[in-house]
Design a protein around this motif. Structure first.
Motif, short mmCIF file in Angstrom:
data_model
loop_
_atom_site.label_atom_id
_atom_site.label_comp_id
_atom_site.label_asym_id
_atom_site.label_seq_id
_atom_site.Cartn_x
_atom_site.Cartn_y
_atom_site.Cartn_z
N GLY A 227 -9.18 -3.06 -9.35
CA GLY A 227 -8.29 -2.43 -8.20
C GLY A 227 -7.13 -2.02 -9.34
O GLY A 227 -7.28 -1.64 -10.44
N TRP A 228 -6.10 -1.51 -8.74
CA TRP A 228 -4.83 -0.82 -9.19
C TRP A 228 -4.49 -1.74 -10.44
O TRP A 228 -3.91 -1.34 -11.47
N ASP B 45 0.80 -1.12 0.12
CA ASP B 45 -0.08 0.11 -0.12
C ASP B 45 0.91 1.26 0.09
O ASP B 45 0.45 2.36 0.08
N ALA B 46 2.10 1.17 -0.06
CA ALA B 46 3.06 2.07 -0.34
C ALA B 46 2.61 2.98 -1.51
O ALA B 46 2.43 2.30 -2.65
N ASP B 47 2.53 4.26 -1.62
CA ASP B 47 2.13 4.93 -2.90
C ASP B 47 2.98 4.79 -4.02
O ASP B 47 2.85 4.47 -5.19
N THR B 48 4.43 4.60 -3.69
CA THR B 48 5.38 4.36 -4.85
C THR B 48 5.28 2.83 -5.08
O THR B 48 6.27 2.40 -5.98
N LYS B 49 4.49 1.97 -4.42
CA LYS B 49 4.46 0.51 -5.01
C LYS B 49 3.08 0.40 -5.66
O LYS B 49 3.26 0.36 -6.93
N HIS B 50 2.09 0.68 -5.08
CA HIS B 50 0.80 0.33 -5.75
C HIS B 50 0.26 1.18 -6.85
O HIS B 50 -0.16 0.62 -7.98
N PHE B 51 0.64 2.30 -6.85
CA PHE B 51 0.45 3.47 -7.90
C PHE B 51 1.05 2.95 -9.05
O PHE B 51 0.97 3.10 -10.33
N PHE B 52 2.18 2.56 -9.02
CA PHE B 52 3.13 2.40 -10.24
C PHE B 52 3.15 0.80 -10.40
O PHE B 52 3.17 0.32 -11.49
N ASP B 53 3.70 -0.02 -9.59
CA ASP B 53 3.81 -1.31 -9.78
C ASP B 53 2.59 -2.14 -10.32
O ASP B 53 2.62 -2.65 -11.27
N ASN B 54 1.48 -2.06 -9.45
CA ASN B 54 0.46 -2.69 -9.83
C ASN B 54 -0.49 -2.21 -10.92
O ASN B 54 -0.95 -2.86 -11.89
N ARG B 55 -0.20 -0.68 -11.22
CA ARG B 55 -0.89 -0.21 -12.45
C ARG B 55 0.11 -0.29 -13.75
O ARG B 55 -0.41 -0.94 -14.63
N TYR B 56 1.11 0.28 -13.70
CA TYR B 56 1.85 0.34 -14.82
C TYR B 56 2.62 -0.95 -15.19
O TYR B 56 2.78 -1.38 -16.24
#
Length: 425
Positions: A223-224, A183-194
């Motif tokens: 989800g992301w 749930d770190a922003d620099t994890k799920h915003f980027f890893d999960n999405r992109y």
């Protein structure tokens, strides 16, 4: 003069693959500047000196850099695979031969071997567990109660694992801290999405070589990870349908321009189905029955239970391999359903997982979470803990710096304004 590396006990496919793995690890490192800076600091400061650590991760070129960073930090680290189809055998060989890191992972290992490797990891008597799906942590709690006293904490990479950890805490069995890396922003915003968005379609294309433009792709879960898959599929010209159980996520999908409907209505329309829910049997026999002839199904959620393959196999009159990682199930009606990657993570089964540039941030979080567990071990209560905001933002700052991107800073007047309640309109 090159230092001699003592080869540890391991269980890998072929040590002779090490030179190939080393070259690919070095290539991935070109796009992992944040983790490289952390690795260099760790080598000087040794924040994990004397810590026994096991990592249950996808054994990829990117994971190799995390493992090397942890060893540089002084950790006595051991690595096992978190998924039977996600291991890159040449990477495993290089970690053993070139870095002296014990690895127990073979691409295609059966479930019995996988569970044996989990127990080998626990035989290491870890102080810290890096988990990807919480299998090691769950096995510790269920079968190795006597070792819980050795545990400083665990870190978790995936949504699926976080759900399991929360359930453990709710049941009163999680008696140590767990860092919620996912749930770190620099994890799920980027890893999960992109990361998931690109690598999932990469795996599908490698497995099938089909043209996605013009196809109807059903993304199961928004989800992301689902957002990333839907966004990238639309970018390749697909017509995207989203299925959801959460009304808020469903509205978001509609506002993002996708059609939203229940699976029973989507099943007859889809050419390709991608599950990204973290739940079981989201594609079931009643859905297989109404799918088009030749419809393809695959999974990019963590475990291979999202598609009910057992029921599909029991109903099929024939199952045959038509391409690597591509199996055709023929139904009694004569129609066929094509399953990709045996229902396991398609981006790792048929491709190479997330690009290194995005894993740079995810694994920076993992490395710093391990350091945080050690430095804060006397202050952290049992249960889930978020990555500190300042750590999250520092990772983002380092990534921007490496990309050569500058951003604004607040002026003194702006700082005063946002910290004041007396100044209004």
């Amino acid at each position: 003069m090159t230092a001699t590396v003592t080869q540890p006990k391991c269980e890998i496919k072929d040590i002779s693959l090490a030179s190939q793995g080393k070259q690919r690890i070095e290539w991935a490192g070109r796009e992992m500047p944040v983790l490289r800076q952390i690795q260099e600091r760790f080598a000087k400061e040794k924040p994990l000196d004397g810590i026994r650590l096991v990592a249950c991760c996808h054994v990829t070129t990117e994971t190799a850099h995390l493992a090397i960073a942890l060893k540089n930090a002084g950790a006595d680290a051991l690595l096992i695979a978190s998924n039977p189809l996600s291991t890159q055998d040449d990477v495993a060989a290089s970690l053993v031969a070139d870095h002296g890191i014990p690895v127990f992972a073979i691409k295609g290992e059966d479930n019995e071997t996988y569970h044996r490797h989990v127990n080998i990891a626990l035989d290491h008597k870890p102080n810290i567990i890096i988990d990807d799906g919480s299998d090691v942590t769950a096995t510790l709690i269920q079968e190795r109660q006597g070792q819980i006293g050795d545990i400083i904490g665990t870190t978790e990479e995936t949504t699926t694992g976080i759900v399991r950890l929360q359930a453990m805490f709710n049941d009163g069995v999680l008696s140590f801290p767990a860092m919620n890396v996912n749930d770190a922003d620099t994890k799920h915003f980027f890893d999960n999405r992109y990361g998931t968005g690109q690598s999932t379609l990469d795996g599908i294309i490698r497995a099938t070589n089909v043209l996605l433009a013009g196809k109807t792709i059903v993304v199961v879960g928004y989800g992301w990870c689902g957002k990333g898959v839907a966004m990238r599929a639309r970018g390749l010209g697909a017509n995207v349908i989203v299925t959801e159980i959460d009304p808020t996520k469903a509205i978001e999908a509609v506002m993002d321009g996708f059609r939203v409907m229940p699976m029973e209505k989507a099943a007859p329309q889809g050419d390709l189905f991608v599950t990204v829910t973290g739940n079981k049997h989201v594609i079931r026999p009643e859905h297989f029955e109404v799918m088009k002839d030749g419809a393809m199904v695959c999974n990019s959620g963590h475990f291979d239970i999202e598609i009910d393959l057992k029921s599909l196999g029991e109903k099929a009159t024939e199952v045959k391999d038509v391409r690597p990682f591509t199996q055709q199930y023929t139904m009694p009606s004569g129609k066929s359903v094509v399953v990709l990657g045996e229902g396991r993570l398609i981006n790792l089964a048929a491709a190479e997982g997330h690009p290194s540039a995005v894993m740079d941030m995810s694994f920076a979080n993992q490395a710093l979470a391990c350091e945080y567990l050690v430095t804060q071990k006397d202050q952290l209560e049992p249960g889930l803990h978020s990555i500190p905001v300042e750590v999250d933002k520092e990772i983002a700052r380092l990534k921007l710096q490496a990309m050569g991107i500058e951003i604004d800073t607040l002026t003194p007047a702006q700082v005063e304004y946002i910290n004041s309640w007396t100044m209004g309109t």
